[in-house]
Design a protein around this motif. Structure first.
Motif, mmCIF file in Angstrom:
data_model
loop_
_atom_site.group_PDB
_atom_site.id
_atom_site.type_symbol
_atom_site.label_atom_id
_atom_site.label_comp_id
_atom_site.label_asym_id
_atom_site.label_seq_id
_atom_site.Cartn_x
_atom_site.Cartn_y
_atom_site.Cartn_z
ATOM 1 N N GLN A 1 24.391 9.145 -16.074
ATOM 2 C CA GLN A 1 25.146 8.051 -16.679
ATOM 3 C C GLN A 1 26.011 7.358 -15.625
ATOM 4 O OE1 GLN A 1 27.697 9.278 -19.881
ATOM 5 N NE2 GLN A 1 27.590 7.274 -20.851
ATOM 6 N N GLN B 1 24.297 -0.698 -12.492
ATOM 7 C CA GLN B 1 24.442 -1.968 -13.215
ATOM 8 C C GLN B 1 25.558 -2.814 -12.612
ATOM 9 O OE1 GLN B 1 24.174 -1.702 -17.650
ATOM 10 N NE2 GLN B 1 23.769 0.466 -17.222
ATOM 11 N N HIS C 1 35.924 5.959 -21.051
ATOM 12 C CA HIS C 1 34.801 5.880 -21.985
ATOM 13 C C HIS C 1 34.540 7.235 -22.628
ATOM 14 C CE1 HIS C 1 30.529 6.174 -23.129
ATOM 15 N NE2 HIS C 1 30.810 5.015 -23.677
ATOM 16 N N THR D 1 28.858 3.509 -27.082
ATOM 17 C CA THR D 1 27.796 3.480 -26.077
ATOM 18 C C THR D 1 28.297 2.882 -24.764
ATOM 19 O OG1 THR D 1 27.073 1.277 -26.701
ATOM 20 C CG2 THR D 1 26.067 3.128 -27.902
ATOM 21 N N THR D 2 27.496 3.049 -23.728
ATOM 22 C CA THR D 2 27.854 2.400 -22.461
ATOM 23 C C THR D 2 27.731 0.886 -22.589
ATOM 24 O OG1 THR D 2 25.631 2.795 -21.596
ATOM 25 C CG2 THR D 2 27.345 4.373 -20.987
ATOM 26 N N ASP D 3 26.887 0.412 -23.509
ATOM 27 C CA ASP D 3 26.856 -1.034 -23.773
ATOM 28 C C ASP D 3 28.229 -1.511 -24.238
ATOM 29 O OD1 ASP D 3 24.182 -1.255 -23.088
ATOM 30 O OD2 ASP D 3 23.470 -1.180 -25.167
ATOM 31 N N ARG D 4 28.894 -0.709 -25.065
ATOM 32 C CA ARG D 4 30.236 -1.058 -25.534
ATOM 33 C C ARG D 4 31.216 -1.062 -24.353
ATOM 34 N NH1 ARG D 4 33.590 -3.995 -26.867
ATOM 35 N NH2 ARG D 4 35.522 -3.269 -27.759
ATOM 36 N N PHE E 1 30.491 -1.900 -21.264
ATOM 37 C CA PHE E 1 30.268 -3.150 -20.542
ATOM 38 C C PHE E 1 30.822 -4.348 -21.315
ATOM 39 C CE2 PHE E 1 27.554 -0.624 -17.879
ATOM 40 C CZ PHE E 1 27.694 -1.221 -16.642
ATOM 41 N N GLU E 2 30.743 -4.309 -22.634
ATOM 42 C CA GLU E 2 31.348 -5.374 -23.444
ATOM 43 C C GLU E 2 32.854 -5.424 -23.201
ATOM 44 O OE1 GLU E 2 30.301 -4.480 -27.491
ATOM 45 O OE2 GLU E 2 28.164 -4.895 -27.145
#
Length: 131
Positions: A15, A22, A90, A117-120, A122-123
């Motif tokens: 992770q 990214q 996180h 999530t990791t998407d959250r 990045f948001e």
């Protein structure tokens, strides 16, 4: 260009690599990639790695701490807090909010808790204008 550091435990190594990759693909600079290390086997190894990590936290513009994290990550969190660095903590679940098990320092000024999530993650970095 903004510089970042990702703190976590060896359990989260993939992770950490994914998030770091990214960010680097977006042009950010990673101050130190501890995932390239094998586990330390001597005190000298610990000292060398610790110095690199301490400098990396100092040089970063912001810090990401991925839970669950190890003892070293919590020290890095403390270094970042002491230097007034923005910290994105996180947690994949809401255990970070459990009063019986959470850390005092997860809830102080300068720490932005991101659950999900990791998407959250990045948001949230985008919302706060870090990416």
């Amino acid at each position: 260009m903004k510089k970042f550091y990702v703190a976590s435990s060896f359990r989260n190594i993939e992770q950490v690599r994914s998030i770091s990759g990214q960010l680097k693909n977006k042009g950010y600079v990673q101050t130190y990639d501890w995932t390239d290390n094998s586990r330390a086997s001597t005190i000298k190894d610990l000292r060398d790695i610790g110095e690199k990590e301490r400098i990396a936290v100092k040089d970063a513009d912001f810090i990401i701490v991925l839970l669950p994290a190890g003892k070293g990550s919590h020290i890095e969190l403390g270094i970042a807090l002491g230097q007034g660095k923005p910290i994105f903590l996180h947690s994949p679940d809401d255990k970070v909010m459990n009063f019986e098990t959470t850390s005092t320092f997860y809830h102080v000024s300068g720490v932005e808790i991101v659950i999900g999530t990791t998407d959250r993650l990045f948001e949230k970095l985008e919302e706060e204008n870090y990416i």
